[in-house]
Motif scaffolding. Sequence first.
Motif, PDB file in Angstrom:
ATOM      1  N   TRP B  69     -11.225  74.765  67.442  1.00 29.28           N
ATOM      2  CA  TRP B  69     -10.993  73.405  67.945  1.00 29.28           C
ATOM      3  C   TRP B  69     -12.243  72.835  68.596  1.00 29.28           C
ATOM      4  CZ3 TRP B  69     -11.712  71.891  72.900  1.00 29.28           C
ATOM      5  CH2 TRP B  69     -11.759  72.895  73.875  1.00 29.28           C
ATOM      6  N   GLY B  70     -13.069  73.690  69.174  1.00 30.02           N
ATOM      7  CA  GLY B  70     -14.279  73.208  69.818  1.00 30.02           C
ATOM      8  C   GLY B  70     -15.237  72.603  68.803  1.00 30.02           C
ATOM      9  N   PHE B  71     -15.418  73.312  67.706  1.00 32.80           N
ATOM     10  CA  PHE B  71     -16.294  72.821  66.627  1.00 32.80           C
ATOM     11  C   PHE B  71     -15.773  71.501  66.079  1.00 32.80           C
ATOM     12  CE2 PHE B  71     -17.443  72.634  62.156  1.00 32.80           C
ATOM     13  CZ  PHE B  71     -18.800  72.858  62.208  1.00 32.80           C
ATOM     14  N   VAL B  72     -14.475  71.470  65.799  1.00 35.57           N
ATOM     15  CA  VAL B  72     -13.884  70.261  65.226  1.00 35.57           C
ATOM     16  C   VAL B  72     -13.971  69.119  66.222  1.00 35.57           C
ATOM     17  CG1 VAL B  72     -11.751  69.266  64.352  1.00 35.57           C
ATOM     18  CG2 VAL B  72     -12.395  71.585  63.714  1.00 35.57           C
ATOM     19  N   ASP B  73     -13.769  69.437  67.506  1.00 34.87           N
ATOM     20  CA  ASP B  73     -13.836  68.414  68.525  1.00 34.87           C
ATOM     21  C   ASP B  73     -15.248  67.844  68.627  1.00 34.87           C
ATOM     22  OD1 ASP B  73     -12.281  67.037  70.494  1.00 34.87           O
ATOM     23  OD2 ASP B  73     -13.606  67.963  71.976  1.00 34.87           O
ATOM     24  N   GLY B  74     -16.236  68.742  68.521  1.00 32.79           N
ATOM     25  CA  GLY B  74     -17.609  68.284  68.581  1.00 32.79           C
ATOM     26  C   GLY B  74     -17.954  67.340  67.444  1.00 32.79           C
ATOM     27  N   LEU B  75     -17.374  67.596  66.283  1.00 30.48           N
ATOM     28  CA  LEU B  75     -17.647  66.753  65.124  1.00 30.48           C
ATOM     29  C   LEU B  75     -16.566  65.705  64.937  1.00 30.48           C
ATOM     30  CD1 LEU B  75     -18.833  69.328  62.465  1.00 30.48           C
ATOM     31  CD2 LEU B  75     -20.199  67.688  63.694  1.00 30.48           C
ATOM     32  N   SER B  76     -15.869  65.346  66.005  1.00 30.76           N
ATOM     33  CA  SER B  76     -14.681  64.501  65.821  1.00 30.76           C
ATOM     34  C   SER B  76     -15.028  63.159  65.188  1.00 30.76           C
ATOM     35  CB  SER B  76     -13.987  64.281  67.159  1.00 30.76           C
ATOM     36  OG  SER B  76     -14.884  63.643  68.034  1.00 30.76           O
ATOM     37  N   ALA B  77     -16.230  62.633  65.472  1.00 32.02           N
ATOM     38  CA  ALA B  77     -16.597  61.343  64.876  1.00 32.02           C
ATOM     39  C   ALA B  77     -16.647  61.471  63.355  1.00 32.02           C
ATOM     40  CB  ALA B  77     -17.945  60.897  65.421  1.00 32.02           C
ATOM     41  N   TYR B  78     -17.264  62.584  62.886  1.00 30.94           N
ATOM     42  CA  TYR B  78     -17.332  62.831  61.444  1.00 30.94           C
ATOM     43  C   TYR B  78     -15.942  63.038  60.867  1.00 30.94           C
ATOM     44  CZ  TYR B  78     -17.865  65.736  57.281  1.00 30.94           C
ATOM     45  OH  TYR B  78     -17.751  66.260  56.036  1.00 30.94           O
ATOM     46  N   TYR B  79     -15.153  63.873  61.548  1.00 32.18           N
ATOM     47  CA  TYR B  79     -13.845  64.206  60.994  1.00 32.18           C
ATOM     48  C   TYR B  79     -12.931  63.000  60.945  1.00 32.18           C
ATOM     49  CZ  TYR B  79     -14.283  69.141  60.226  1.00 32.18           C
ATOM     50  OH  TYR B  79     -14.644  70.339  59.699  1.00 32.18           O
ATOM     51  N   ARG B  80     -13.030  62.120  61.968  1.00 32.78           N
ATOM     52  CA  ARG B  80     -12.185  60.927  61.916  1.00 32.78           C
ATOM     53  C   ARG B  80     -12.459  60.146  60.644  1.00 32.78           C
ATOM     54  NH1 ARG B  80     -12.852  59.951  67.093  1.00 32.78           N
ATOM     55  NH2 ARG B  80     -14.619  58.589  66.732  1.00 32.78           N
TER      56      ARG B  80
ATOM     57  N   ALA C 305     -12.017  71.967  54.544  1.00 34.82           N
ATOM     58  CA  ALA C 305     -11.288  73.232  54.509  1.00 34.82           C
ATOM     59  C   ALA C 305     -11.077  73.757  55.923  1.00 34.82           C
ATOM     60  CB  ALA C 305     -12.040  74.253  53.666  1.00 34.82           C
ATOM     61  N   LEU C 306     -12.055  73.479  56.789  1.00 34.48           N
ATOM     62  CA  LEU C 306     -12.005  74.037  58.140  1.00 34.48           C
ATOM     63  C   LEU C 306     -10.807  73.517  58.928  1.00 34.48           C
ATOM     64  CD1 LEU C 306     -13.941  75.889  59.721  1.00 34.48           C
ATOM     65  CD2 LEU C 306     -14.758  73.868  60.865  1.00 34.48           C
TER      66      LEU C 306
END
Lengths: 83, 112, 524, 116
Positions: B69-80, C305-306
């Motif tokens: 979750w930390g990694f995903v949270d850090g990239l949240s702008a990209y993931y959104r 995928a992640l």
Amino acid sequence: MIAETILQIVTLTLIICGAVLAVTLRDLLSSVIALAAASLLVSLEFYLLQAPDVAIAEAGIGAALTTAIYIIALRRTRRKEQQ
Amino acid sequence: MTGITTGFGAWNPIAWLLLFLGVVAGALFLRRFGNKQYKKNTGQTKVFLSGNEEPEASALHVRGAHLYWGFVDGLSAYYRRVRALHTGLLSDYVALFVGTLGVVLIVLVLSR
Amino acid sequence: MNALLHHAPVLLVAVPLLGAFAVPLVGKLGSGLRRFFVGLIALLTTAIAGYLAASFYAAGASPIVYVLGGRLSLPSGMVAPIRIMFELDGLSVFMMLITALAALAAVLYTSSFWKERSGATLKDSLMLLLIVGIFGMEMTGDLFNFFVFLEITSIAACSLVGFRVWNGRSQEAAFKVMTLYTLSGLFVLLAVGLLYGQYGGLNIAYLATMIGSGAALVDKIALGLLLTGLAMKAGAVPMHMWAPDAYGEAPGAASILLVANSQASLYGLFRVLFTLYGSAYSPQSLAWILIGLAVLTIIVGVTMALVQRDLKRLIAFGAVSQIGYMMLAVGVGFAAMTALQPSDFGFVALQGGLFHMINDAACIGLLFLAAGIVIRRAGTRDLQGMGGIAHDLKWTTAFFMLGAFALAGMPPLNGFASKLMIYESTFRLSPVLAIVAILASILLLAVFLRAFQAAFLGPRTEPTDVMRPVPISMLVSMGLLALVVVAFGLFPGFFVDRIVTPAAQALWSGRDAYIQAVMSGMGG
Amino acid sequence: MTLGQVPFVVSALLVVIGLYALLFKRNLIKMVIGVSIIETGVNLFLVTVGYRAGGQAPIYTYSDPTTLRVLPTPQALTLTSIVIGLATTALLLSFVVFIHRHYQTLDAEKIKELKG
């Protein structure tokens, strides 16, 4: 020759009209019928383009059978396109 | 025969395995010098969590969604943005397809 | 040349085709007999493929042309060749081997999975039909036949995706996939029509001779249509949206065939780029389109995928990212080939990319098959609700781990060997690309570690399925793929020299040989 | 623009109309209709490619061998393509029927369980 040219242009125009109607009509049954009409006209156009065998196939398969399948599918789902 | 060369590198799995086994053997050899005084299933081997009781194993298992979750949270702008692209709407998929076709055609027509 | 070998290319299509239509008949006689029959067909197909490949490589890997049909003498005295051609060069044979491997694994796996469910006959039939389509795409030497086989694979694949009619999600996936596949097929047909209108032929070799240097506008448009349509069917990124839906919703054994299907589309793309256009029209921009799509595919595939919670969608996005590696490698090879001074690293890139295809088929196949068992055992596809599978399913755990490590490129498994070739050759073209590829590979390992941790480790959870041992045929099927993973990992040089290099050669310098093999026999 | 090019324009228009239906219509059956229209457009294109002005149908019995013929190959292709089109349309519609059974709607906006 002139008559054939005029016939071809009328056919092509009607094909476009049929396709546009098929896409825009709200009643799905009407739009399927418009699609069938366009298909029949395309088969006429195939005949004019010296492809009688393709014309027969298009009339039989493209216009008749496909329409039948559409109507079966419509009976099992719903007829009106929702807003 | 077993290896491949890549132009300026080489890879031989058999040699790698031999090396790996050698390293493992070395590690095991070093391990023999370790302290043998530990007694199993006593306080000596238990996890010490600031004096608290160790929770049940089922409570400790990190479930699927939480691990990075930390990694995903850090990239949240990209993931959104990227997740917003995966709308699940067929029209959007067709639009992306036609758009890509358009770009490819423009590049091809413009190039030589 | 003996008769069996001579007719092997057509048998490879005919045997599963006959099998596909005979399955419903045999199914009437009993499910045991049907499973035996389907297994027999798969084994026979694999045996023919193996025999054909063995004699092809033994004969020096020169292209084989198989002609169906002959000449037509018209009353006017004109003689026209009416023929359909299969043409096999190193690349086709290589792809054929991948397909045979996937087909054998899928049929073995499925022979027990669906024992108790209805519709198994239909599914066996569709799987064989999909195999027919894939083989056909890989062997045909004719653009229109390519389209026909493309449509066969589309219809069979989408029927397999929508096979679970009791599940709304699978119907949704099947509808989306079918629409996109049909669209891509129509674009390919449009391109075929354009090329026919321009040159009056459909044979790939004939068209390749006709497409002159500095291709005309029509050629460019046809190339754009073919490239986009085939890249979409392969699952390149802005157009990959169907892939997780399809892979995720298809039954376990069908997923591996869908991967083979994507690779066959990728094969079609390479055939168009290298053989149909090749040296006649190969601007650098084309290579960069391919590389651009590939980089997007790698990054988006692995990052998406992640964050997946659905195990099969997670693996599916992993599969999408691997398609990116193949496209990257081949794009680099293309760039190196078409540069003013061709450099040798391009050949290594092609070798790496093609080697990665067979590795990917084995690893992703292993993961999908293992995931099928896991999902059945856990009763859910949500990683959040899984855990502790490793306590009961030792072999499945081992196979999943093997597949995940190999796909992420851990030495000494096969994924490392092919990815090393890709990294090193890509680095020569552009270090940034190589770094992106390496980082994505590391991220992929993280993805699968997460899946492994969530599904296999942790305390035992209550299985919803009755505690049955995994059927032996599934273990055999996964074992077959695991064997490939380990063998290709430990002896990469052996396999690269024998099967990958002829395939890379076919792309690198085989265009003239491909054309020559057909054109020399065309006039006669 | 001569008359011979008009069918090309019409087939291109048909493809565009079909794409419009796929892009902007939210009803699944409308989308299938869009696919059908694109198919028709491509078929028309193929037949037009084979057409030669003043040519006759490529049917040889009882005909003068010296007359100009239209090309037979695109017509064979179109026949195949029509049959394939029937198969894909039938398959798509069967999926639509099953989707309606499960989701009780044909609105594409509401049928997106598979996303992200």
